[in-house]
Scaffold this motif. Structure first.
Motif, mmCIF file in Angstrom:
data_model
loop_
_atom_site.group_PDB
_atom_site.id
_atom_site.type_symbol
_atom_site.label_atom_id
_atom_site.label_comp_id
_atom_site.label_asym_id
_atom_site.label_seq_id
_atom_site.Cartn_x
_atom_site.Cartn_y
_atom_site.Cartn_z
ATOM 1 N N ALA A 1 0.838 -1.196 0.000
ATOM 2 C CA ALA A 1 0.000 0.000 0.000
ATOM 3 C C ALA A 1 0.867 1.237 0.000
ATOM 4 O O ALA A 1 1.772 1.377 0.841
ATOM 5 N N SER A 2 0.631 2.128 -0.951
ATOM 6 C CA SER A 2 1.214 3.463 -0.867
ATOM 7 C C SER A 2 0.503 4.186 0.268
ATOM 8 O O SER A 2 -0.568 3.770 0.708
ATOM 9 N N PRO A 3 1.064 5.263 0.792
ATOM 10 C CA PRO A 3 0.437 5.932 1.934
ATOM 11 C C PRO A 3 -1.009 6.334 1.644
ATOM 12 O O PRO A 3 -1.345 6.775 0.540
ATOM 13 N N PHE A 4 -1.852 6.153 2.643
ATOM 14 C CA PHE A 4 -3.247 6.586 2.523
ATOM 15 C C PHE A 4 -3.658 7.197 3.858
ATOM 16 O O PHE A 4 -3.130 6.855 4.918
ATOM 17 N N TRP A 5 -4.600 8.100 3.777
ATOM 18 C CA TRP A 5 -4.992 8.858 4.962
ATOM 19 C C TRP A 5 -5.873 8.023 5.893
ATOM 20 O O TRP A 5 -6.826 7.388 5.460
ATOM 21 N N VAL A 6 -5.503 8.031 7.141
ATOM 22 C CA VAL A 6 -6.390 7.580 8.204
ATOM 23 C C VAL A 6 -7.076 8.784 8.819
ATOM 24 O O VAL A 6 -8.284 8.802 9.022
ATOM 25 N N SER A 7 -6.276 9.818 9.065
ATOM 26 C CA SER A 7 -6.826 11.082 9.556
ATOM 27 C C SER A 7 -5.873 12.184 9.136
ATOM 28 O O SER A 7 -4.776 12.327 9.701
ATOM 29 N N ALA A 8 -6.284 12.956 8.132
ATOM 30 C CA ALA A 8 -5.446 14.053 7.649
ATOM 31 C C ALA A 8 -5.518 15.224 8.625
ATOM 32 O O ALA A 8 -6.539 15.425 9.292
ATOM 33 N N PRO A 9 -4.457 16.007 8.745
ATOM 34 C CA PRO A 9 -4.501 17.174 9.641
ATOM 35 C C PRO A 9 -5.541 18.172 9.147
ATOM 36 O O PRO A 9 -5.724 18.363 7.943
ATOM 37 N N ARG A 10 -6.203 18.803 10.113
ATOM 38 C CA ARG A 10 -7.246 19.783 9.783
ATOM 39 C C ARG A 10 -6.842 21.146 10.311
ATOM 40 O O ARG A 10 -6.101 21.278 11.293
ATOM 41 N N ASN A 11 -7.385 22.170 9.636
ATOM 42 C CA ASN A 11 -7.091 23.546 10.046
ATOM 43 C C ASN A 11 -7.548 23.783 11.474
ATOM 44 O O ASN A 11 -8.597 23.279 11.913
ATOM 45 N N LEU A 12 -6.763 24.565 12.209
ATOM 46 C CA LEU A 12 -7.103 24.922 13.572
ATOM 47 C C LEU A 12 -7.320 26.419 13.682
ATOM 48 O O LEU A 12 -6.535 27.206 13.132
ATOM 49 N N ILE A 13 -8.377 26.807 14.356
ATOM 50 C CA ILE A 13 -8.574 28.201 14.733
ATOM 51 C C ILE A 13 -8.542 28.241 16.247
ATOM 52 O O ILE A 13 -9.394 27.658 16.913
ATOM 53 N N LEU A 14 -7.550 28.896 16.786
ATOM 54 C CA LEU A 14 -7.330 28.928 18.223
ATOM 55 C C LEU A 14 -7.410 30.347 18.731
ATOM 56 O O LEU A 14 -7.016 31.296 18.037
ATOM 57 N N ALA A 15 -7.928 30.467 19.906
ATOM 58 C CA ALA A 15 -7.890 31.756 20.587
ATOM 59 C C ALA A 15 -6.583 31.865 21.358
ATOM 60 O O ALA A 15 -5.951 30.854 21.687
ATOM 61 N N PRO A 16 -6.118 33.063 21.644
ATOM 62 C CA PRO A 16 -4.895 33.217 22.428
ATOM 63 C C PRO A 16 -4.973 32.411 23.719
ATOM 64 O O PRO A 16 -6.034 32.326 24.359
ATOM 65 N N ASN A 17 -3.809 31.769 24.048
ATOM 66 C CA ASN A 17 -3.635 30.969 25.258
ATOM 67 C C ASN A 17 -4.343 29.614 25.193
ATOM 68 O O ASN A 17 -4.361 28.892 26.183
ATOM 69 N N GLU A 18 -4.930 29.299 24.054
ATOM 70 C CA GLU A 18 -5.515 27.979 23.912
ATOM 71 C C GLU A 18 -4.453 26.984 23.459
ATOM 72 O O GLU A 18 -3.364 27.354 23.018
ATOM 73 N N THR A 19 -4.792 25.699 23.543
ATOM 74 C CA THR A 19 -3.897 24.626 23.130
ATOM 75 C C THR A 19 -4.602 23.792 22.064
ATOM 76 O O THR A 19 -5.791 23.487 22.190
ATOM 77 N N GLY A 20 -3.863 23.441 21.016
ATOM 78 C CA GLY A 20 -4.430 22.643 19.948
ATOM 79 C C GLY A 20 -3.511 21.539 19.502
ATOM 80 O O GLY A 20 -2.311 21.551 19.803
ATOM 81 N N ILE A 21 -4.061 20.575 18.767
ATOM 82 C CA ILE A 21 -3.293 19.423 18.305
ATOM 83 C C ILE A 21 -3.521 19.242 16.814
ATOM 84 O O ILE A 21 -4.657 19.283 16.331
ATOM 85 N N LEU A 22 -2.432 19.030 16.076
ATOM 86 C CA LEU A 22 -2.490 18.621 14.678
ATOM 87 C C LEU A 22 -2.090 17.157 14.603
ATOM 88 O O LEU A 22 -1.016 16.780 15.091
ATOM 89 N N THR A 23 -2.942 16.336 14.015
ATOM 90 C CA THR A 23 -2.620 14.910 13.863
ATOM 91 C C THR A 23 -2.513 14.570 12.393
ATOM 92 O O THR A 23 -3.274 15.080 11.556
ATOM 93 N N CYS A 24 -1.566 13.684 12.075
ATOM 94 C CA CYS A 24 -1.336 13.261 10.692
ATOM 95 C C CYS A 24 -1.214 11.747 10.719
ATOM 96 O O CYS A 24 -0.109 11.196 10.819
ATOM 97 N N ARG A 25 -2.356 11.071 10.659
ATOM 98 C CA ARG A 25 -2.373 9.628 10.777
ATOM 99 C C ARG A 25 -2.556 9.031 9.384
ATOM 100 O O ARG A 25 -3.504 9.363 8.669
ATOM 101 N N VAL A 26 -1.596 8.141 9.013
ATOM 102 C CA VAL A 26 -1.608 7.535 7.682
ATOM 103 C C VAL A 26 -1.391 6.041 7.826
ATOM 104 O O VAL A 26 -0.904 5.551 8.847
ATOM 105 N N GLY A 27 -1.776 5.313 6.794
ATOM 106 C CA GLY A 27 -1.505 3.897 6.695
ATOM 107 C C GLY A 27 -0.709 3.625 5.452
ATOM 108 O O GLY A 27 -0.590 4.463 4.550
ATOM 109 N N GLY A 28 -0.156 2.428 5.344
ATOM 110 C CA GLY A 28 0.613 2.042 4.174
ATOM 111 C C GLY A 28 1.407 0.804 4.477
ATOM 112 O O GLY A 28 1.601 0.420 5.631
ATOM 113 N N GLU A 29 1.885 0.127 3.420
ATOM 114 C CA GLU A 29 2.710 -1.074 3.570
ATOM 115 C C GLU A 29 3.843 -0.998 2.544
ATOM 116 O O GLU A 29 3.595 -1.064 1.324
ATOM 117 N N PRO A 30 5.074 -0.782 2.965
ATOM 118 C CA PRO A 30 5.494 -0.673 4.365
ATOM 119 C C PRO A 30 5.019 0.628 5.022
ATOM 120 O O PRO A 30 4.556 1.533 4.343
#
Length: 1163
Positions: free
Chosen positions: A333-362
């Motif tokens: 398998a060439s890389p494929f998305w499990v969960s692509a990163p999404r845009n974040l809109i954060l207010a000052p002093n907030e905390t956010g997470i960007l995730t980049c989850r992919v599958g593939g073989e190898p």
């Protein structure tokens, strides 16, 4: 910490809202261009402010402005490269687009630009191939490598595709395989063609010549003789087991990428040509994604996943054996998305997470970039922490907005995604339009949206009808995006809902409305119909829906539109199909649509008609008296055949007439037919179903039976004389069909019963009777009739008893006696005659009787009546005479009767009937006066004895039709009138009068009468509407009032005045004076008030007269009404059965009051 928040696309929200760049359009990673056209490399992006664009080529900056052939579209990063007149190869390479504004930088994929190529075939000389019949052969194509790869096919010099089949097939690489060759494979124009898709060009390989020799062996000398370079000798070409031509060996391997299509191929040789089958060892083939091609030699599995890996076995088989080959498939398998990163809109002093989850073989390697720069080389940011596929941003600050890139790659490809982190401080905004109305159907979910935007993300709260706070509890669910869901909406959920969006920078509210509607339901569904062709079919579809929703009824036939035919009539709640035909069969569906829901119901229509006629009639198993008939049934036309009717035509005796012979069950197709001799048979068959009979089949061939002696004798043999000395023997003759042969005759036999004598006989033909003369009168005879023809006699006939002719009886009945039971019934007795004197069949006795006179009449007054006759059947000796008149003298005589005539009469016998009760009086008249009534009557028409007097009964009748106590008077026989005095005035009396004899009183005659109105009670009326004089008086008064009103109206319109005398004439005193004694008419009346108006009429100031709406019907005693009696019995009811109604307001034409109202004005 917050989850990803998309920036809304609402232009009003985007206006003035800072946003890092986002790539919205880019060219595919692998871009093959046609050198005849411009190269267009797409790169579009959005952001606030609008981003600027730059490019790299092969990893270095590409200065677009320095190349005149390259143009970047304004406001866009899209490149247009004009390669006309240039070497297209110069622009091949790897391109990447960058979009930048002050808040960050987004980059596109690496776009590989390559030119499409369609190279020529390398020059080669194909030597002719000679091959022995029956062995395998491969013709190689080996096309030139193109970009993209070409499409291969084989044709001849005439550009006709070579036929492919189980024996001859084309492999995936384009080579042509022969599992075994045949002489018809010999040809010199096997040509391989390669079509290159991008350039739409076709390249042709040099033709290949193949010769197939029909010989068992071939040696080198013979090969040299043919001067061939390639010679396929091989083993002898007899039948052989299968063997694989491709792939070679027992096993092979195949690698495929997830999501692509797996193609497995096995081509075998052998004689006979092997057949191919496939299976997966240790598993099942995915039936929903599998297809077979090239005559089962190619197996394709679409959208491959990890479970498709394994061992696939192809098996080649012919009658001599089998061969197997295993293909080991591995899925990468060439890389494929499990969960692509999404845009974040954060207010000052907030905390956010960007995730980049992919599958593939190898397993793919993940790299992070910030604004297009590797995160390792980017400026240090202490708020940022990278953990493999996750970037954690803590306590972000304004000005730290950026675009992050995630790159996941393995040996089969890569994925890249941009996701911005936008640090904003925005008060809440509600994006759902205000006052939106949501309409849903009862028991369905309701979704009330409250789309909002703000930074920090606003908190959403809901209220119903402004006051009630809605909690996240049954039946309500508040989703993360603010949508309020009601799982099962009910009418009580209707109302106004308010959503409030709140964050630390502000608050915003919005109102929406929910309307829960009644569901649309089909109350009466269409029903299954079985309709005869040509009739009408009606489907009903009655629907209930919410009255606020506009319904639309749609009818479908077999899930499609109704035929465009005027025979189909669609009504509000029905579909009528007129003159149904066979094509109308199908499923009809009524669909009731509203803007919110729909309901549907279906029913089938089956069209039936008479079955088609049977065909192919055949006669078998023929004998002298039987034959078997068989046929083929016709179409039943949707109604099962219930039976078959077999008919025959006798062309010898009754040509043109078809006669029913027999019936068989509807499941039969043969019938054993019993036949008669000497008939020219032709048969036909009719089928019957529930609708009716089919048309007759075509007639069978003719079948003739041989003549024979008759099988039966004439029927209905009778013997009966028409004269006193003869005997007529009659019978029903045989038909030509029953004759069984030519020369039909009848042998008639007879002899007197009880007399020792031989049979007399006579042979006749073409007749149905035989007359025997000289017979004694009315004696029994034994009779029999036998049929015969040229081939013999019929069966022995049965004996029938007949009688010779009758004569008039000789004697009369004796000892006539009469017993009188009562005044109307007598019984007569007699001595029967001797049977021998009847001289025929005794039918009975006739009794003649006549009334000569009443017993009160003298013999000179005797008035004889018409003689009456009663017939008593059989050997009777008595009879009853009903309906006699009382107190009368009768004469009687009796005759015996046979079938021929009546005998002489008996001696006359006289008898008298006793006295009876009289009939009712002939008439009864009632003459009224004030307090008495005079009655007169006539004597009964039938006195039936000596009249001894009359009985008179009378009684009063009150207003409710109840009868008072009766009074009875006995009157003398000579009285015909009586006066009843001291009666109540204004009273209805009912009278019953009957006459009497010594035997008792007879039926009574009934009459009614009124006494005259008492003048001392002026305000009371008497219901005397049934009296003729009263009706005439009313008509005269009504006419007089009408004339007076017309004169009054004319004078008033003229504006004049009229004298007091005219008023007196028009408005007379309502008191009715007593009737005159001499003629019974009304007396004079006095005018006590000069200006008293007519009761029931009004004269308004404008001079018009309003119509009174009183009921004009007169109420008589028998029909009820409002009339009633006072305590003293006087009648006070109104002539009209109803009170006067109020008059209409408004201007109406001048009309006189009704006669009844006019009369009421005098009361």
């Amino acid at each position: 910490m917050t989850s990803a928040l998309e920036v809304p696309l609402d232009p009003k929200v985007l206006e003035g809202l800072p946003q890092p760049p986002t790539i919205t359009l880019q060219s595919p990673k692998d871009y093959i261009f046609d050198p005849r056209e411009n190269i267009v490399i797409n790169c579009e992006a959005k952001g606030k402010p609008h981003p600027s664009f730059s490019w790299t080529r092969n990893g270095s900056h590409f200065d677009v402005e320095k190349d005149s052939k390259v143009l970047m579209k304004p406001g866009s990063g899209t490149l247009v490269i004009d390669i006309s007149g240039e070497k297209a190869e110069a622009y091949e390479g790897t391109y990447q687009c960058t979009a930048h504004n002050e808040h960050g930088t987004a980059v596109s994929n690496n776009i590989v630009i390559r030119q499409s190529r369609s190279p020529l075939w390398s020059k080669e000389r194909n030597e002719a191939i000679t091959v022995q019949m029956g062995i395998s052969l491969v013709l190689q194509c080996r096309p030139p490598a193109g970009l993209p790869p070409p499409v291969i096919f084989w044709m001849d010099n005439n550009f006709q595709k070579l036929p492919l089949d189980l024996r001859v097939s084309q492999a995936l690489n384009g080579d042509l395989y022969f599992s075994n060759v045949l002489p018809e494979d010999t040809r010199s124009d096997y040509i391989c063609y390669a079509r290159f898709p991008h350039t739409q060009t076709i390249q042709q390989k040099q033709p290949i010549s193949v010769s197939v020799l029909e010989m068992d062996t071939m040696n080198e000398t013979l090969a040299a003789l043919y001067n061939v370079t390639d010679f396929y000798s091989g083993d002898p070409v007899g039948e052989r087991r299968p063997g694989f031509m491709t792939p070679l060996g027992a096993t092979s391997t195949k690698m495929v990428l997830k999501g692509e299509t797996l193609e497995l191929e096995c081509i075998a040789e052998g004689l006979p040509t092997p057949e191919m089958t496939w299976q997966k060892d240790g598993g099942e083939l995915p039936s929903s994604r599998i297809t077979f091609h090239n005559f089962q030699k190619t197996l394709k599995i679409s959208d491959v996943n990890e479970a498709d890996g394994g061992d696939y076995r192809c098996t080649a088989k012919n009658k001599l054996g089998t061969a197997h080959h295993i293909i080991k498939v591995t899925v990468k398998a060439s890389p494929f998305w499990v969960s692509a990163p999404r845009n974040l809109i954060l207010a000052p002093n907030e905390t956010g997470i960007l995730t980049c989850r992919v599958g593939g073989e190898p397993k793919p390697k993940i790299s992070w970039f910030v604004n297009g720069v590797s995160i390792e080389n980017a400026p240090e940011d202490r708020s940022r922490k990278v953990e493999d596929d996750t970037v954690i941003l803590s306590n972000v600050q304004q000005g730290s907005s950026a675009v992050y890139q995630c790159n996941a790659s393995n040996e089969f490809g890569y994925l890249m995604a941009n996701a911005f982190v936008n640090v904003l401080a925005e008060p809440p905004r509600v994006l759902t339009p205000p006052n939106r109305v949501y309409q849903v159907i009862t028991n369905s979910p309701a979704l009330l949206h409250c789309a909002s935007f703000g930074s920090p993300i606003p908190t959403i709260t809901w209220f119903k009808d402004i006051q009630t706070s809605i909690k996240n509890d049954d039946p309500y669910v508040i989703h993360e995006n603010g949508t309020l869901e009601i799982h099962v909406a009910q009418p009580l959920n209707s109302g106004k809902y308010t959503c409030i969006a709140t964050n630390n920078l502000g608050i915003k509210e919005n109102h929406v409305y929910l309307e829960v509607k009644e569901p649309t339901r089909i109350l009466k569904q269409p029903e299954y119909k079985v309709v005869q062709r040509g009739m009408s079919a009606e489907f009903e579809c009655k629907v209930k829906h919410d009255p606020s929703l506009i319904p639309t009824m749609i009818w479908l036939k077999d899930n499609g539109e109704l035929p465009d035919d005027e025979r189909f009539e669609v009504d509000t709640d029905s579909l009528i199909i007129k003159d149904v035909i066979e094509e109308d069969e199908g499923t009809y569906t009524c669909i009731m649509n509203t803007t919110l829901d729909q309901d549907s119901a279906s029913a089938m229509l089956t069209v039936v008609e008479q079955p088609d006629p049977p065909t192919d009639l055949e006669l078998t198993d023929q004998t002298e008296r039987t034959v078997q008939l068989s046929w083929i049934p016709g179409d039943e036309n949707n109604s099962p055949t219930q039976k078959f009717l077999i008919q025959y035509e006798d062309l010898l005796h009754q040509p043109g007439v078809w006669i029913n012979l027999t019936e068989v069950d509807g499941t039969s197709t043969t019938a054993q037919l019993n036949l008669s001799p000497y008939v020219y048979y032709t048969f036909r068959v009719l089928a019957e179903n529930q609708v009716g009979f089919s048309q007759p089949s075509q007639a069978s061939r003719q079948y003739r039976t041989n003549p024979a002696a008759p099988d039966e004798n004439p029927s209905d043999v009778q013997g009966e004389g028409t004269e006193a000395d003869n005997l007529v023997i009659s019978w029903t003759p045989l038909t030509g069909f029953q004759a069984n042969g030519p020369g039909l005759e009848y042998k008639v036999h007879w002899r007197q019963k009880g007399v020792d004598q031989e049979w007399s006989s006579r042979t006749v033909a073409n007749v149905s009777q035989c007359v025997v003369t000289g017979t004694p009168t009315y004696v029994p005879f034994e009779i029999k009739v036998q049929a015969s023809n040229d081939y013999g006699n019929g069966p022995e006939p049965g004996v029938t008893i007949g009688y010779s002719g009758e004569d008039a009886p000789l004697s009369a009945p004796d000892s006539v006696k009469v017993m009188v039971h009562n005044s109307t019934v007598a019984e007569v007795h007699w001595e029967p005659v001797v049977p021998t004197s009847v001289r025929g069949k005794l039918q009975g006795y006739k009794v003649y009787y006549r009334r000569e006179r009443g017993l009160l009449e003298t013999e000179t007054e005797e008035t004889e009546q018409e003689e009456q006759v009663l017939t008593f059947s059989g050997n009777r000796s008595e009879g009853r005479l009903p309906g006699l008149q009382p107190y009368s003298l009768y004469n009687i005589r009796i005759r015996v009767l046979n079938s021929k005539a009546e005998g002489p009469p008996s001696t006359d016998k006289k008898f008298e009937t006793p006295e009876g009760v009289p009939g009712q009086p002939a008439f009864l008249n009632v003459e009224p006066s004030l307090d008495s009534l005079t009655l007169s009557w006539g004597a009964p028409l039938s006195i039936n004895g000596r009249l001894s007097g009359y009985i008179l009964k009378y009684q009063p009748v009150n207003s409710t039709n109840e009868l008072g106590p009766p009074k009875i008077m006995n009157l003398l026989a000579n009285e015909t009138t009586v006066t009843l005095s001291n009666l109540n005035s204004s009273m209805l009396y009912k009278f019953y009068l009957s006459a009497k004899t010594n035997k008792g009183s007879g039926p009574s005659i009934t009459e009614e009468g009124f006494t005259i109105i008492d003048t001392t009670v002026p305000s009371r009326q008497v219901d005397i509407a049934t009296q003729g004089w009263f009706i005439g008086l009313m008509c005269a008064i009504a006419l007089l009032i009408l004339v007076l009103l017309i004169v009054c109206f004319i004078k008033r319109n003229k504006g004049g005045k009229y004298p007091v005398k005219e008023k007196e004439d028009a408005h007379q005193d309502p008191e009715i004076q007593p009737m005159k004694e001499d003629d019974g008419t009304f007396g004079e009346y006095s005018d006590t008030e000069d200006h008293k108006p007519l009761k029931g009429s009004r004269t308004p100031s404008n001079g018009t007269v309003r119509r009174d709406e009183s009921d004009d019907s007169l109420v008589d005693y028998g029909e009820g009404g409002d009339g009633q009696f006072n305590e003293d019995g006087s009648f006070i009811g109104q002539y009209s059965g109803k009170k006067e109604k109020d008059t209409h307001e408004g201007n109406e034409s001048s009309e006189a009051p009704s006669p009844v109202n006019a009369m009421n004005s005098f009361v």
